[in-house]
Design an enzyme around this catalytic site. Sequence first.
Site: not given
Length: 480
Positions: A44, A49, A52, A179, A183, A463, A468
């Site tokens: 990681c 992680c 990256k 993934y 990525e 908003h 939302e």
Amino acid sequence: MSTFDYDLFVIGGGSGGVRAARVAAGEAGAKVGLAEEDRYGGTCVIRGCVPKKLMVFASGYGGMVEEATHYGWDMQAGGFNWQTFSGHLTKELDRLESVYRKLLAGSGVTTYDARARLKDAHTVELSTGETLTAKHILIATGGRPVRPDMPNAHLGIVSDDIFHLPELPKSILIVGGGYIACEFACILNGLGVEVTQYYRGAQILRGFDEEARGLIADEMREKGIDIHTGTNIVEMHRASAGEDDGLTAPMEATQYGGSAPSDEAGQGPIRVKATNGHTQEFDVVLFATGRHPNSDDMGLEDLGIRIGRAGQIEVDEYSQTSVPSVYAIGDVTNRVNLTPVAIREGMAFVETVFNGNPTPVDHSLIPSAVFTQPEFGTVGLSEEDARDQEPIEVYCTSFRPMQTAFAEKPDRVLMKLVVSAETRKVLGCHIVAPGAGEMIQMAGIAIKMGATKEDFDRTVAVHPTMSEEIVTMRKPMRTA
């Protein structure tokens, strides 16, 4: 008085192993040793992680100048300097590794910069020649990227190598559709590299929600990534060499991770022939075709520790192996291969073994994010898995977000809730949008608590935001 050198010996200095060691020593008062053969921080922090995500940030700046002009800014785009970025990246990773070492030392953990393997159920042997005993042994050795078993696979690189490229290639072929492949396709495309992606399946991101991965594929193609599904490599070789040059490679280099051999560098582009009949040359080929647990050559099977077909250490719900004194957590167990999960498993291990509170690991409803562009945040069941389980209602909307629509960009986002028709509980939430990873963390709390669709409906919208839409969808788009 204990007859062991340590109450706990941890093999592996990644996030899971370090957390378990620190908590066992600092909070439970155990005498703890830890061995790490490479860099502290593990996949990681050092080669996953963290670097990256920093590359994701870097790749996102390229389009900002064009977008800013629509908002009235007069800005000039410059070029991306890989050496500048990689220099800063190296310094940051060095800093983080230092933090990990200091945290261990501050908790009273004795560390060994060495490879460790098991001699018996309570003994580890270090590559330095030392032999140490422990009442409990925790294996947290993680995993590594693999190369496919094919001729000349050693000419390609794996994800670990991306962070150490001397310069950015002009073109790259990424092989894989998971993934990690997607990525890096988005990252490198954002940094100006010409990206081609081969995936043997029908659609990228297999296992994720169909509608979400379809939108991501469309957006990737819109940004210029040349995705070829149903496609794989037939053969590859150096374009400057003959067809038969280097058709054999050492088995370790062919199948497992690590940097491409240095004597292959600078010898010209790689010519690739694909199953679709297309032949093309690339500066770099990146294999993102899977990972393998780091369970090899550790003496595990000699002790009777069960190893699964994929190389994973088999454990029970308390992370205990078939040898009672030996436990395993994280990617080496191939359960849910995410850093926060490994940390949770490490904490549960300490609670079980040192605090006398047997704590199984809860692997349900884990939020996660895929850092493609746009990002993908997901928690719970996909529409496909949910409808195989029970009758459902699907609430979803796809639209052009305000920020990029104003800048006349075609980008689209997706908000989706999968709801049980009987209990009204939200079974899954899937978001494809900038910042989806941040959004899904919040949605994950509600879904983990068992929120119903009506709970979402009662929540007042913020908003104007993209998110939302998660609380304003009133009618299902479809039922199943």
